[in-house]
Design a protein around this motif. Structure first.
Motif, PDB file in Angstrom:
ATOM      1  N   UNK A  44       0.531  -1.241   0.157  1.00 16.80           N
ATOM      2  CA  UNK A  44       0.231  -0.310   0.385  1.00 16.80           C
ATOM      3  C   UNK A  44       0.682   1.319  -0.216  1.00 16.80           C
ATOM      4  N   UNK A  45       1.815   1.262   1.188  1.00 20.47           N
ATOM      5  CA  UNK A  45       2.810   2.096   0.853  1.00 20.47           C
ATOM      6  C   UNK A  45       3.662   2.712  -0.919  1.00 20.47           C
ATOM      7  N   UNK A  46       3.735   1.114  -0.680  1.00 13.81           N
ATOM      8  CA  UNK A  46       4.673   1.647  -2.848  1.00 13.81           C
ATOM      9  C   UNK A  46       3.716   2.075  -3.643  1.00 13.81           C
ATOM     10  N   UNK A  47       1.885   1.283  -3.409  1.00 15.12           N
ATOM     11  CA  UNK A  47       1.441   2.047  -4.336  1.00 15.12           C
ATOM     12  C   UNK A  47       0.860   3.708  -4.377  1.00 15.12           C
ATOM     13  N   UNK A  48       0.890   3.959  -2.695  1.00  8.46           N
ATOM     14  CA  UNK A  48       0.340   5.561  -2.493  1.00  8.46           C
ATOM     15  C   UNK A  48       2.344   6.264  -3.050  1.00  8.46           C
ATOM     16  N   UNK A  49       3.280   5.451  -3.153  1.00  6.94           N
ATOM     17  CA  UNK A  49       4.361   6.665  -3.361  1.00  6.94           C
ATOM     18  C   UNK A  49       4.648   7.091  -4.633  1.00  6.94           C
ATOM     19  N   UNK A  50       4.102   6.039  -4.868  1.00  7.59           N
ATOM     20  CA  UNK A  50       4.170   5.741  -6.483  1.00  7.59           C
ATOM     21  C   UNK A  50       3.228   6.679  -7.750  1.00  7.59           C
ATOM     22  N   UNK A  51       1.940   6.850  -6.761  1.00  7.02           N
ATOM     23  CA  UNK A  51       1.085   7.095  -7.469  1.00  7.02           C
ATOM     24  C   UNK A  51       0.894   8.980  -7.170  1.00  7.02           C
ATOM     25  N   UNK A  52       2.129   9.250  -5.453  1.00  3.94           N
ATOM     26  CA  UNK A  52       2.018  10.532  -5.740  1.00  3.94           C
ATOM     27  C   UNK A  52       3.117  11.458  -6.279  1.00  3.94           C
ATOM     28  N   UNK A  53       4.221   9.913  -5.482  1.00  2.00           N
ATOM     29  CA  UNK A  53       5.569  10.579  -5.654  1.00  2.00           C
ATOM     30  C   UNK A  53       6.662  10.818  -7.108  1.00  2.00           C
ATOM     31  N   UNK A  54       5.662   9.659  -7.804  1.00  2.00           N
ATOM     32  CA  UNK A  54       6.505   8.737  -9.651  1.00  2.00           C
ATOM     33  C   UNK A  54       7.184   8.453  -8.574  1.00  2.00           C
ATOM     34  N   UNK A  55       7.694   7.512  -7.680  1.00  2.00           N
ATOM     35  CA  UNK A  55       8.651   6.781  -7.508  1.00  2.00           C
ATOM     36  C   UNK A  55       9.276   4.881  -8.024  1.00  2.00           C
ATOM     37  N   UNK A  56       7.606   5.056  -8.952  1.00  2.00           N
ATOM     38  CA  UNK A  56       8.594   3.615 -10.365  1.00  2.00           C
ATOM     39  C   UNK A  56       9.269   2.545  -9.378  1.00  2.00           C
ATOM     40  N   UNK A  81       5.202   8.181   5.729  1.00  2.00           N
ATOM     41  CA  UNK A  81       5.617   7.264   4.395  1.00  2.00           C
ATOM     42  C   UNK A  81       6.508   7.489   3.468  1.00  2.00           C
ATOM     43  N   UNK A  82       5.568   8.167   2.819  1.00  2.00           N
ATOM     44  CA  UNK A  82       6.350   8.625   1.425  1.00  2.00           C
ATOM     45  C   UNK A  82       7.166   9.179   1.881  1.00  2.00           C
ATOM     46  N   UNK A  83       6.871  10.207   2.815  1.00  2.00           N
ATOM     47  CA  UNK A  83       8.393  11.276   3.388  1.00  2.00           C
ATOM     48  C   UNK A  83       9.974  10.345   3.361  1.00  2.00           C
ATOM     49  N   UNK A  84       9.272   9.573   3.840  1.00  5.60           N
ATOM     50  CA  UNK A  84      10.723   8.749   4.421  1.00  5.60           C
ATOM     51  C   UNK A  84      11.329   7.899   3.679  1.00  5.60           C
ATOM     52  N   UNK A  85      10.390   7.494   2.170  1.00  9.83           N
ATOM     53  CA  UNK A  85      10.840   6.709   1.105  1.00  9.83           C
ATOM     54  C   UNK A  85      11.238   8.230   0.390  1.00  9.83           C
ATOM     55  N   UNK A  86      10.792   9.384   0.354  1.00 11.44           N
ATOM     56  CA  UNK A  86      11.697   9.983  -0.780  1.00 11.44           C
ATOM     57  C   UNK A  86      12.984  10.509  -0.194  1.00 11.44           C
ATOM     58  N   UNK A  87      13.229  10.731   1.453  1.00 13.83           N
ATOM     59  CA  UNK A  87      14.170  10.840   1.753  1.00 13.83           C
ATOM     60  C   UNK A  87      15.455   9.935   2.063  1.00 13.83           C
ATOM     61  N   UNK A  88      15.144   9.132   1.709  1.00 10.56           N
ATOM     62  CA  UNK A  88      16.095   8.080   2.056  1.00 10.56           C
ATOM     63  C   UNK A  88      16.531   7.848   0.358  1.00 10.56           C
ATOM     64  N   UNK A  89      15.707   8.044  -0.672  1.00 14.95           N
ATOM     65  CA  UNK A  89      15.646   7.727  -2.059  1.00 14.95           C
ATOM     66  C   UNK A  89      16.810   9.507  -2.955  1.00 14.95           C
ATOM     67  N   UNK A  90      16.425   9.851  -1.814  1.00 14.60           N
ATOM     68  CA  UNK A  90      16.623  11.781  -3.071  1.00 14.60           C
ATOM     69  C   UNK A  90      17.993  12.346  -1.657  1.00 14.60           C
TER      70      UNK A  90
END
Length: 219
Positions: free
Chosen positions: A46-58, A208-217
């Protein structure tokens, strides 16, 4: 037999093409000690789906499972860890985790209630020279795509404590974020699991999306 072999080859080729469509995968940590590392089964997809949809994280839609001592851990920019009980890192786990985190990896630990005393002990083995520090609300983890002026959202009540976000900072870099008294991962679960209000789930997913964005950028 030849037909079966051809089918397997075609399936493998299809899988390889499918994986190649995504930028990377993330993983859940499978640790020893008896704790339920496998908790929150629907949370990461669910977190991955949300991040992909809202942050275009792929990100690949399903999380992988990785052990702390495995060399495979270096293939993931973001590792999520959760559970309620005991955690035990072997010496090999400790050394591998330290190499992973000091080389640019990122670990998110989410206390699912009951993990605290065990994970503090085990992470002290990984970084004997560091201690968890509470991060100020103006830290970049709270200031990514989504803004959290008051820090972590509170998903579930346990002891009536305020949620806290702790970090391990190595040579000026946040290598591990620890969400405590928050149940962030519970908020990522399917709505039917806990029947949490949708606004609460959205806040958990945004953090959760913030954490993913922070970790990968940032990392």
């Amino acid at each position: 037999m030849k037909k079966l072999l051809l089918t397997l080859i075609l399936l493998q080729a299809t899988l390889s093409v499918t994986v190649a469509q995504y930028a990377y995968k993330i993983a859940k940590l499978k640790y020893n000690g008896g704790g339920d590392w496998y908790a929150n089964k629907t949370s990461m997809p669910n977190l991955i789906k949300f991040a992909n949809a809202n942050l275009r994280m792929n990100i690949f839609p399903e999380e992988d499972i990785v052990e702390p001592g495995s060399p495979d851990i270096f293939g993931y920019p973001f590792i999520h860890m959760t559970g309620h009980g005991n955690v035990s890192f072997s010496e090999a786990d400790v050394q591998n985790m330290r190499r992973y985190l000091t080389a640019g990896g990122f670990l998110h630990i989410d206390d699912n209630y009951g993990l605290d005393k065990f994970i503090r002990r085990e992470m002290k083995k990984v970084f004997p020279e560091l201690s968890f520090v509470e991060l100020p609300f103006n830290h970049p983890v709270y200031q990514q795509k989504f803004k959290f002026a008051a820090g972590l959202p509170k998903v579930h009540e346990h002891d009536g404590k305020a949620p806290q976000g702790f970090g391990l900072i190595y040579q000026g870099r946040l290598v591990c974020f620890y969400s405590y008294e928050c149940d962030l991962g519970n908020g990522w679960e399917d709505q039917s699991v806990y029947n949490d209000p949708e606004p609460m789930r959205q806040q958990a997913l945004r953090m959760g999306a913030n954490l993913l964005q922070y970790a990968t950028t940032t990392n």
